[in-house]
Design an enzyme around this catalytic site. Structure first.
Site, short mmCIF file in Angstrom:
data_model
loop_
_atom_site.label_atom_id
_atom_site.label_comp_id
_atom_site.label_asym_id
_atom_site.label_seq_id
_atom_site.Cartn_x
_atom_site.Cartn_y
_atom_site.Cartn_z
N ASP A 232 0.90 -1.16 -0.04
CA ASP A 232 0.02 0.06 -0.05
C ASP A 232 1.04 1.24 0.00
O ASP A 232 1.84 1.40 0.98
CB ASP A 232 -0.84 0.08 1.29
CG ASP A 232 -1.99 1.35 1.12
OD1 ASP A 232 -1.75 2.16 0.62
OD2 ASP A 232 -2.98 0.89 1.77
N HIS A 233 0.94 1.84 -0.95
CA HIS A 233 2.01 3.04 -1.09
C HIS A 233 1.89 4.03 -0.48
O HIS A 233 2.67 4.61 -0.02
CB HIS A 233 1.86 3.57 -2.54
CG HIS A 233 0.76 4.69 -2.91
ND1 HIS A 233 -0.40 3.91 -3.42
CD2 HIS A 233 0.57 5.76 -2.78
CE1 HIS A 233 -1.29 4.96 -3.60
NE2 HIS A 233 -0.58 6.14 -3.25
N HIS B 87 -6.01 2.38 2.04
CA HIS B 87 -5.24 3.64 2.43
C HIS B 87 -5.85 3.94 3.83
O HIS B 87 -5.20 4.38 4.84
CB HIS B 87 -5.36 4.82 1.53
CG HIS B 87 -4.98 4.41 0.32
ND1 HIS B 87 -3.88 3.54 0.07
CD2 HIS B 87 -5.27 4.98 -1.21
CE1 HIS B 87 -3.64 3.52 -1.59
NE2 HIS B 87 -4.30 4.31 -1.90
#
Length: 518
Positions: free
Chosen positions: A206-207, A269
């Site tokens: 998950d960036h 996110h």
């Protein structure tokens, strides 16, 4: 007011010395001709090489359907990384390009994986990659299971022994989101992955967790003695988490029609931001210690009954409007969107975490497309002073701590101060700390940081199996209410360029609160 770092700026070259270089390895990118590879993965790998954070004995293999030679692949990646041919003769690029290889095959064709195995063995001999392999799944999510099963069938990723001391070649896999579309599909994908890899080899990316400000949430909370004592229900009135975008679906309607904002942003996110803000202090900054505390937050988060969802969740979809002075179409006017689509592009929700630290404290989450500003922020609003001594309306403004994650990475604290002069005039002031300019160190992008961590085998910033499944379990009642209710709930249309439906404002106002004006 602005706070400044007291430490002497660390030169970039000195910062690099503090970073470890991974083992020799081969990186296999499935979906190497896709958008993710062009925009994020290849630029990140090139930057790591430029910074000396990739070993010389590293090779990158692109695996995709489109026919292409090694040289054509290198030229295409040069355009992606350099933005054109202007820097193609640069020595740094030429050195990196020699590490790039391409294999054309269909993802369903077993013969392609056989050829991949032969190529990897050749690279072990010729490039010294030592049998270490990182597989990156940058394809459509529906292909993940098929690719992993083929990796297993062709023995491309030998499983380590349960008590492996690390002396043998390693294999790892990075899985992009979305990780399933509901609890059942997430569990099925986990089962498939665990049939080939051990949990320690699986890196669910998950960036957001690669962003400096997100990582600084842990440092801010657990390296400073002044905040943690007030980080609880005795002092905090509520917490707001906002992920706002000005863009629409931008050609991703095929994906977005099946996902919507809850699957796209909330389950991934925003759950990450929620857990980092609410978790207990881990016993150590180690992968399982950190991730176990995050899982505890998700397990403590209150699941909503159907009647609770209707009271605590607002969905919306953007209609025509104005963004940055330009007219933009509504979601239903976007290409490949059904004219009667009910896919939500905005959600606001109120949830609670039922543990001793956060009992009774509401967490307000909102995210949407075509909002007035691109911003991601976490804001902690503290309770008001117990007695209004000064009789000034400004004194009633509560203290607020905000962590800006994008576009400007900053921590800001709002408190009340006296305006200079004879009168007792009060005013809210802000003390801010900007990350980007404070330390004089070249900042790594999220993908650079996360790929580097994976190559080192550090899974702290990646999600674990139980974390993914708990997050899906938490949002599933919301999805079920929205998608399975008969007759279906009508969707509110909000004009592009506004902060969502009026019902979102009412959601906070019903309890005497209001959304932050960003």
């Amino acid at each position: 007011m602005q706070a400044h770092a007291l430490s002497v700026p660390l030169p970039v070259r000195e910062a690099r010395k503090l970073r470890r270089t991974p083992d020799p390895c081969a990186v296999v990118i499935f979906g190497a001709t896709g958008d993710l590879t062009h925009r994020k993965l290849m630029p990140a790998l090139y930057t790591l090489a430029r910074l000396g954070l990739l070993p010389a004995e590293c090779a990158v293999v692109g695996f995709a359907r489109r026919p292409m030679t090694d040289e054509a692949f290198r030229q295409e990646m040069a355009k992606a990384v350099l933005g054109g041919a202007s820097g193609i003769e640069d020595e740094t690029w030429r050195s990196f390009a020699k590490r790039l290889f391409y294999l054309q095959a269909d993802f369903h064709d077993p013969a392609g994986y056989g050829r991949l195995g032969q190529m990897l063995e050749r690279l072990d001999r010729e490039r010294g990659t030592a049998g270490n392999r990182l597989f990156y799944l940058a394809t459509a999510p529906e292909l993940y299971g098929q690719i992993v099963r083929q990796i297993g069938a062709h023995r491309l990723a030998p499983r380590p022994a349960p008590l492996d001391d690390g002396g043998r070649p390693w294999s790892r896999v990075i899985v992009e989101k979305p990780f399933g579309r509901d609890p059942a599909s997430a569990q099925e994908l986990n089962h498939t992955l665990l049939g080939v890899f051990r949990e320690s080899q699986i890196f669910r990316i998950d960036h957001y967790l690669g962003k400096e400000t997100v990582q600084n949430i842990l440092v801010f909370r657990f390296a400073n003695g002044i905040f943690e004592p007030i980080w609880n229900q005795h002092f905090v009135d509520h917490v707001q988490i906002t992920v706002a975008e000005t863009v629409g679906v931008e050609g991703r309607a095929g994906y977005y029609e099946n996902a919507g904002v809850v699957r796209d942003i909330i389950q991934s996110h925003m759950m990450q931001l929620l857990t980092l803000m609410a978790m207990e202090c881990p016993v150590a900054i180690e992968p399982d210690a950190v991730r176990s505390e995050k899982v505890k937050v998700l397990r403590a988060a209150r699941r909503m009954a159907p009647e609770d969802v209707a009271r605590n969740v607002v969905m919306g979809q953007y209609g025509p409007g104005v963004i940055d002075g330009h007219d933009v179409p509504g979601y239903r006017q976007e290409p490949r969107v059904a004219p009667d689509s009910r896919t939500p592009t905005f959600v606001a929700l109120r949830l609670f975490i039922d543990n001793w630290r956060w009992a009774g404290v509401p967490f307000y989450l909102r995210s949407g497309k075509r909002l007035p500003k691109r911003v991601t922020e976490v804001a902690v609003q503290f309770k008001r002073a117990p007695l209004p001594l000064f009789g000034d309306s400004a004194a009633s403004e509560p203290n607020l701590l905000s962590l800006n994650i994008q576009p400007d990475e900053m921590i800001s604290l709002r408190f009340i101060a006296k305006v200079p002069g004879m009168a007792m005039t009060l005013r809210p002031v802000h003390m801010g700390f900007p990350f980007g300019t404070a330390f004089g160190v070249e900042e790594m992008s999220p993908y650079e940081r996360l790929i580097h961590d994976c190559l080192l085998g550090d899974s702290t910033l990646f999600t674990r199996r139980d974390e993914v499944e708990e997050a899906w379990d938490l949002v599933q009642p919301i999805l079920r209410w929205w998608e399975d209710t008969a007759p279906p709930e009508p969707i509110s249309i909000y004009p592009a360029g506004t902060w969502g439906p009026e019902a979102a404002r009412a959601l906070a106002a019903r309890h005497g609160r209001r959304w932050r004006s960003l």
